[in-house]
Each structure stands twice: as structure tokens, then as C-alpha cells.
Design a protein around this motif. Structure first.
Motif, PDB file in Angstrom:
ATOM      1  N   GLU A 129     -18.743  13.796  23.676  1.00  0.00           N
ATOM      2  CA  GLU A 129     -17.535  13.230  24.261  1.00  0.00           C
ATOM      3  C   GLU A 129     -17.522  11.714  24.083  1.00  0.00           C
ATOM      4  O   GLU A 129     -18.565  11.078  23.925  1.00  0.00           O
ATOM      5  N   ARG A 130     -16.313  11.164  24.140  1.00  0.00           N
ATOM      6  CA  ARG A 130     -16.195   9.709  24.053  1.00  0.00           C
ATOM      7  C   ARG A 130     -16.851   9.089  25.283  1.00  0.00           C
ATOM      8  O   ARG A 130     -16.650   9.550  26.406  1.00  0.00           O
ATOM      9  N   GLU A 131     -17.607   8.022  25.059  1.00  0.00           N
ATOM     10  CA  GLU A 131     -18.431   7.409  26.105  1.00  0.00           C
ATOM     11  C   GLU A 131     -18.024   5.962  26.323  1.00  0.00           C
ATOM     12  O   GLU A 131     -17.850   5.201  25.359  1.00  0.00           O
ATOM     13  N   PHE A 132     -17.901   5.569  27.583  1.00  0.00           N
ATOM     14  CA  PHE A 132     -17.616   4.176  27.924  1.00  0.00           C
ATOM     15  C   PHE A 132     -18.804   3.291  27.542  1.00  0.00           C
ATOM     16  O   PHE A 132     -19.957   3.612  27.842  1.00  0.00           O
ATOM     17  N   VAL A 133     -18.519   2.156  26.919  1.00  0.00           N
ATOM     18  CA  VAL A 133     -19.566   1.223  26.515  1.00  0.00           C
ATOM     19  C   VAL A 133     -19.503  -0.079  27.312  1.00  0.00           C
ATOM     20  O   VAL A 133     -20.496  -0.493  27.908  1.00  0.00           O
ATOM     21  N   ALA A 134     -18.340  -0.728  27.311  1.00  0.00           N
ATOM     22  CA  ALA A 134     -18.260  -2.037  27.957  1.00  0.00           C
ATOM     23  C   ALA A 134     -16.811  -2.378  28.276  1.00  0.00           C
ATOM     24  O   ALA A 134     -15.875  -1.871  27.663  1.00  0.00           O
ATOM     25  N   TRP A 135     -16.667  -3.322  29.242  1.00  0.00           N
ATOM     26  CA  TRP A 135     -15.344  -3.702  29.752  1.00  0.00           C
ATOM     27  C   TRP A 135     -15.370  -5.183  30.077  1.00  0.00           C
ATOM     28  O   TRP A 135     -16.350  -5.674  30.652  1.00  0.00           O
ATOM     29  N   ILE A 136     -14.307  -5.878  29.750  1.00  0.00           N
ATOM     30  CA  ILE A 136     -14.237  -7.300  30.044  1.00  0.00           C
ATOM     31  C   ILE A 136     -12.873  -7.615  30.634  1.00  0.00           C
ATOM     32  O   ILE A 136     -11.842  -7.094  30.185  1.00  0.00           O
ATOM     33  N   THR A 137     -12.864  -8.467  31.656  1.00  0.00           N
ATOM     34  CA  THR A 137     -11.629  -8.860  32.318  1.00  0.00           C
ATOM     35  C   THR A 137     -10.860  -9.888  31.476  1.00  0.00           C
ATOM     36  O   THR A 137     -11.430 -10.468  30.547  1.00  0.00           O
ATOM     37  N   ASP A 143     -24.494   2.557  31.312  1.00  0.00           N
ATOM     38  CA  ASP A 143     -25.937   2.507  31.570  1.00  0.00           C
ATOM     39  C   ASP A 143     -26.748   2.533  30.286  1.00  0.00           C
ATOM     40  O   ASP A 143     -27.807   1.909  30.198  1.00  0.00           O
ATOM     41  N   SER A 144     -26.263   3.232  29.294  1.00  0.00           N
ATOM     42  CA  SER A 144     -27.048   3.396  28.065  1.00  0.00           C
ATOM     43  C   SER A 144     -27.120   2.127  27.213  1.00  0.00           C
ATOM     44  O   SER A 144     -27.957   2.046  26.307  1.00  0.00           O
ATOM     45  N   VAL A 145     -26.287   1.145  27.501  1.00  0.00           N
ATOM     46  CA  VAL A 145     -26.269  -0.073  26.671  1.00  0.00           C
ATOM     47  C   VAL A 145     -26.592  -1.335  27.463  1.00  0.00           C
ATOM     48  O   VAL A 145     -26.699  -2.419  26.873  1.00  0.00           O
ATOM     49  N   LYS A 146     -26.749  -1.217  28.772  1.00  0.00           N
ATOM     50  CA  LYS A 146     -27.037  -2.400  29.600  1.00  0.00           C
ATOM     51  C   LYS A 146     -28.281  -3.125  29.117  1.00  0.00           C
ATOM     52  O   LYS A 146     -29.297  -2.507  28.826  1.00  0.00           O
ATOM     53  N   GLY A 147     -28.167  -4.437  29.013  1.00  0.00           N
ATOM     54  CA  GLY A 147     -29.295  -5.245  28.590  1.00  0.00           C
ATOM     55  C   GLY A 147     -29.439  -5.365  27.080  1.00  0.00           C
ATOM     56  O   GLY A 147     -30.225  -6.179  26.593  1.00  0.00           O
ATOM     57  N   ARG A 148     -28.670  -4.562  26.333  1.00  0.00           N
ATOM     58  CA  ARG A 148     -28.751  -4.616  24.872  1.00  0.00           C
ATOM     59  C   ARG A 148     -27.435  -5.042  24.226  1.00  0.00           C
ATOM     60  O   ARG A 148     -27.441  -5.704  23.192  1.00  0.00           O
ATOM     61  N   PHE A 149     -26.323  -4.689  24.849  1.00  0.00           N
ATOM     62  CA  PHE A 149     -24.998  -5.010  24.303  1.00  0.00           C
ATOM     63  C   PHE A 149     -24.343  -6.088  25.156  1.00  0.00           C
ATOM     64  O   PHE A 149     -24.536  -6.143  26.372  1.00  0.00           O
TER      65      PHE A 149
END
Length: 116
Positions: free
Chosen positions: A44-52, A62-68
Motif C-alpha cells: 500500500e501507499r505509505e506516508f513518508v513526510a509532511w511539511i507546513t 516512523d520508517s524514515v525518521k532520522g534518515r529523511f
């Protein structure tokens, strides 16, 4: 009309880095949250990141925190995704998304393949 165009996908080795870009047009870019998602084959499509809109707040899956790292340049109507310490599991098509007037708009995606 709203348009999003991703670029920057490539083949990269595990542990490597890559920076994706998403250029937006057809809407006031500096007034909208921007998001990155990804979809691997068979998943399934997975959320990666969001910016205001001003770029002052960011959120990560959670899977990309600290790396992306997500960032944006409102003068260029572009949102970026800096990806470091890439893993095999990061292999996916990466998409940017904006929600405008009750509608989700997606780009065409850019392929990231992590492989040795």
C-alpha cells in the motif's frame, strides 16, 4: 490546473543518498502543506513526510525518521526530500501530494531503487 512533477529518482546503493524534488504549479504553493508518499510493488501507499506552508514544521513516517529530511523553497514552488542511509526497503515509487479545495492531487511519481 494543479500540477505536481517529481524528479530525482535513481538507482543507488544501500547506505547511499538521494534528493528528490517536486515542482508544483497551478495553485498558491506557499499556502499549502506538501506531503511525500511512497509505494513499493505489492504494498500500500505509505506516508513518508509532511511539511507546513512556511516550512517551519515537519513530520515523518516512523520508517524514515532520522534518515529523511523534507524541505521546501517557496520561491521555486518546490518541495524536496533528502534521503540518507538508504536501505533496500526504501525501494519504491515516490510521490508528492497536495490537498487543494477538497481534492488530493498527486504527481506521476519518481522511482527510487536501492540495490547493491
Amino acid at each position: 490546473q494543479v500540477q505536481l512533477v517529481e524528479s530525482g529518482g535513481d538507482l543507488v546503493q544501500p547506505g547511499g543518498s538521494l534528493k528528490l524534488s517536486c515542482a508544483g504549479s497551478g495553485f498558491p504553493f506557499n499556502k499549502y502543506d506538501m506531503r511525500w508518499y511512497r509505494q513499493a510493488p505489492g504494498k500500500e501507499r505509505e506516508f513518508v513526510a509532511w511539511i507546513t506552508p512556511p516550512g517551519s514544521s515537519t513530520f515523518y513516517g516512523d520508517s524514515v525518521k532520522g534518515r529523511f529530511t523534507i524541505s521546501r523553497d517557496n520561491a521555486k514552488n518546490t518541495v524536496y526530500l533528502q534521503m540518507n542511509s538508504l536501505k533496500l526497503d526504501d525501494t519504491a515509487a515516490y510521490y508528492c501530494k497536495v490537498h487543494v479545495s477538497g481534492v488530493d492531487f498527486w504527481g506521476q511519481g519518481t522511482q527510487v531503487t536501492v540495490s547493491s
